[in-house]
Enzyme design. Structure first.
Site, short mmCIF file in Angstrom:
data_model
loop_
_atom_site.label_atom_id
_atom_site.label_comp_id
_atom_site.label_asym_id
_atom_site.label_seq_id
_atom_site.Cartn_x
_atom_site.Cartn_y
_atom_site.Cartn_z
N ARG A 1 0.89 -1.27 -0.16
CA ARG A 1 0.00 0.15 0.10
C ARG A 1 0.77 1.44 0.30
O ARG A 1 0.31 2.25 0.42
CB ARG A 1 -0.88 0.16 1.12
CG ARG A 1 -1.96 -0.95 1.17
CD ARG A 1 -3.22 -0.88 2.18
NE ARG A 1 -4.22 -1.85 1.68
CZ ARG A 1 -4.15 -2.93 2.58
NH1 ARG A 1 -3.26 -3.11 3.54
NH2 ARG A 1 -5.26 -3.57 2.18
N LYS B 1 4.05 11.44 -11.33
CA LYS B 1 3.12 10.28 -12.21
C LYS B 1 3.94 9.08 -12.47
O LYS B 1 5.13 9.24 -12.82
CB LYS B 1 2.68 10.99 -13.27
CG LYS B 1 1.62 11.92 -13.35
CD LYS B 1 0.84 12.32 -14.77
CE LYS B 1 1.70 12.75 -15.78
NZ LYS B 1 0.87 13.09 -16.97
N GLU C 1 11.62 16.05 -25.24
CA GLU C 1 10.85 16.51 -24.23
C GLU C 1 10.99 18.08 -23.51
O GLU C 1 10.04 18.90 -23.32
CB GLU C 1 10.71 15.84 -22.86
CG GLU C 1 10.49 14.41 -22.83
CD GLU C 1 9.00 14.16 -22.86
OE1 GLU C 1 8.17 15.14 -22.78
OE2 GLU C 1 8.40 13.26 -22.96
N LYS D 1 8.79 22.42 -15.97
CA LYS D 1 7.94 21.36 -15.73
C LYS D 1 7.36 21.55 -13.94
O LYS D 1 6.41 21.24 -13.69
CB LYS D 1 8.63 19.92 -15.76
CG LYS D 1 7.82 18.66 -14.94
CD LYS D 1 6.99 18.40 -16.22
CE LYS D 1 6.28 16.97 -15.67
NZ LYS D 1 7.20 15.92 -15.83
N GLU E 1 -3.26 17.10 -12.56
CA GLU E 1 -3.49 17.24 -13.69
C GLU E 1 -4.86 17.51 -14.18
O GLU E 1 -5.72 16.95 -14.79
CB GLU E 1 -3.02 16.17 -14.73
CG GLU E 1 -2.99 16.52 -16.13
CD GLU E 1 -2.18 15.13 -16.83
OE1 GLU E 1 -2.70 14.53 -17.91
OE2 GLU E 1 -1.13 14.51 -16.43
N ARG F 1 -1.66 21.25 -16.20
CA ARG F 1 -0.58 20.30 -16.48
C ARG F 1 -0.79 19.47 -17.57
O ARG F 1 0.10 18.89 -18.24
CB ARG F 1 -0.55 19.50 -15.10
CG ARG F 1 0.65 18.33 -15.09
CD ARG F 1 0.86 17.76 -13.79
NE ARG F 1 1.84 16.66 -14.29
CZ ARG F 1 2.28 15.96 -13.22
NH1 ARG F 1 1.82 16.11 -11.87
NH2 ARG F 1 3.47 14.98 -13.44
N ASN G 1 1.32 17.48 -22.07
CA ASN G 1 1.23 16.10 -22.87
C ASN G 1 1.05 16.65 -24.39
O ASN G 1 0.92 15.85 -25.21
CB ASN G 1 -0.25 15.72 -22.65
CG ASN G 1 0.01 15.08 -21.20
OD1 ASN G 1 0.78 13.95 -20.98
ND2 ASN G 1 -0.95 15.33 -20.51
N HIS H 1 1.97 14.21 -27.13
CA HIS H 1 2.09 12.80 -26.61
C HIS H 1 0.72 12.08 -26.87
O HIS H 1 1.05 10.61 -27.07
CB HIS H 1 2.04 12.91 -25.00
CG HIS H 1 3.53 13.09 -24.47
ND1 HIS H 1 3.95 14.38 -24.98
CD2 HIS H 1 4.38 12.46 -23.50
CE1 HIS H 1 5.35 14.31 -24.15
NE2 HIS H 1 5.48 13.12 -23.57
N HIS I 1 2.13 8.67 -28.27
CA HIS I 1 1.94 7.26 -27.52
C HIS I 1 1.17 6.36 -28.30
O HIS I 1 1.25 5.24 -28.37
CB HIS I 1 0.95 7.63 -26.30
CG HIS I 1 1.81 8.05 -25.07
ND1 HIS I 1 0.95 8.68 -24.02
CD2 HIS I 1 3.05 8.45 -24.95
CE1 HIS I 1 1.85 8.98 -22.97
NE2 HIS I 1 3.09 8.90 -23.64
N HIS J 1 10.56 6.62 -27.14
CA HIS J 1 9.68 7.83 -26.69
C HIS J 1 9.79 9.08 -27.25
O HIS J 1 9.10 9.86 -27.76
CB HIS J 1 9.78 7.82 -25.12
CG HIS J 1 8.68 8.91 -24.74
ND1 HIS J 1 7.47 8.67 -24.51
CD2 HIS J 1 8.99 9.99 -24.07
CE1 HIS J 1 6.65 9.80 -24.13
NE2 HIS J 1 7.75 10.12 -23.67
#
Length: 364
Positions: A123, A145, A187, A229, A239, A243, A247, A250, A254, A267
């Site tokens: 947890r 993230k 990036e 960032k 987000e 935020r 992306n 992306h 992706h 990537h």
């Protein structure tokens, strides 16, 4: 080492944490001794190549702890539930418990995988990001993230699990192959396109110095890019608003990575092609001029990043289908991040499938 004198930027979040910039990897242990009094066991999760380069340097500062090193194969495909299960088995064999500290030593894949492992093991465990690639230092290690992939799409299974700190040693960039540098440059250019026109001009003006790996220019590049960032994450940790602008490129990238099963395109290459596709779509929507699109393409090309994907049988309609699973989508509508000129981005809910297909056709 005087902790107060270290160059750091604080991420403002529910649980604030520092991003240390240009600090020796050997000094992390001293920081942990000063900050955490209940840690006895540390799990370092990394790749074998990274371990050979940096594990001993890292361990020099961890002599007072019981340390186990867990290595996983390289590659985006390792961000899987199968690998997560194997890490869990290995951690239990090492005697990991709820007080164990996880250190993610490596690039974006390691940060995502080790961070997600830390978020779910018993947890939740505390963890530290030690990013060793340009991509991780300027982007993926910051913001909390963490995720693994699913056959339906990239980073579908994930969580917000911020690190206790991000420990960035610029010297780890010296060993990076240029292909890995390109991942980070994509990036960083995305940061510039979405939020900082001055940073975009910096890349244009400092092209040769960056290619020659000038240490002062590289430290400025990492600091300025990561600051973008950090600023955005501090405003919108979960987000819910701005935020999402990070992306940019992306949704396209992706989809491309998913269709190619994370092979044959990195990537950074996916993001680069995605930035161009998003720029063409922005032009269709009246958000960018032809000259601005050309400027984006030229900068990416100058750094050896692709602006098109040459692959027979790549179907724009299939790529469009992959975009259906994008986490930004709502109510069946595709929500895309588009550049608005250079240095600003917007959230668009009005892009039609024919417009998106047109953008794909510009880059295939």
């Amino acid at each position: 080492m005087n902790l107060e004198e270290l160059h750091k930027i604080e991420v403002i979040a529910d649980k604030p944490y520092p991003v240390f910039l240009g600090v020796p990897i050997e000094d992390l242990g001293e920081y942990l001794h000063a900050q955490l009094k209940d840690v006895e066991h540390i799990l370092i999760i990394t790749h074998q190549v990274v371990a050979e380069l940096y594990a001993e340097r890292l361990k020099k500062g961890l002599l007072d702890y019981r340390v186990n090193l867990l290595t996983v194969p390289a590659g985006e495909s390792e961000k899987s539930l199968e690998r997560l299960s194997q890490l869990t088995t290995a951690a239990l064999r090492c005697g990991a418990d709820r007080k164990t500290l996880v250190i993610a030593l490596g690039g974006g894949v390691i940060g995502d995988l080790a961070g997600f492992f830390a978020s779910v093991f018993m947890r939740g465990l505390r963890f530290i990001q030690v990013p060793t690639t340009l991509l991780a230092q300027v982007d993926s290690s910051i913001g909390g993230k963490v995720a693994v992939n699913h056959p339906a799409g990239k980073n579908i299974l994930g969580a917000f699990h911020p690190p206790l700190a991000v420990w960035t040693d610029f010297k780890t960039l010296e060993s990076l192959p240029w292909a890995e540098v390109e991942n980070g440059l994509a990036e960083s250019i995305k940061h510039a396109m979405s939020a900082n026109p001055d940073l975009f001009e910096f890349f244009e003006k400092q092209e040769q110095s960056i290619k020659q790996r000038d240490p002062l220019i590289w430290s400025e590049m990492v600091t300025r890019s990561s600051s973008v960032k950090i600023g955005i994450v501090s405003e919108d940790e979960r987000e819910q608003g701005i935020r999402a602008l990070l992306n940019l490129g992306h949704s396209f990238g992706h989809a491309l990575e998913t269709e190619m099963n994370y092979r044959g395109v990195t990537h950074g290459q996916g993001v680069s092609i995605g930035l161009v596709a998003a720029s063409y779509l922005a032009k269709i929507k009246g958000l960018m001029t032809s000259e601005e699109v050309s400027r984006v393409e030229q900068l990416l090309t100058n750094f050896g990043l692709p602006t098109k994907i040459a692959r027979k049988g790549l179907d724009p309609k299939i790529l469009l289908q992959h975009m259906q699973t994008d986490k930004k989508n709502q109510g069946g509508r595709k929500i895309l991040i588009l550049p608005k000129g250079i240095g600003q981005a917007v959230i668009s809910k009005e892009c039609t499938d024919p417009e998106i297909l047109n953008a794909w056709e510009q880059v295939i």
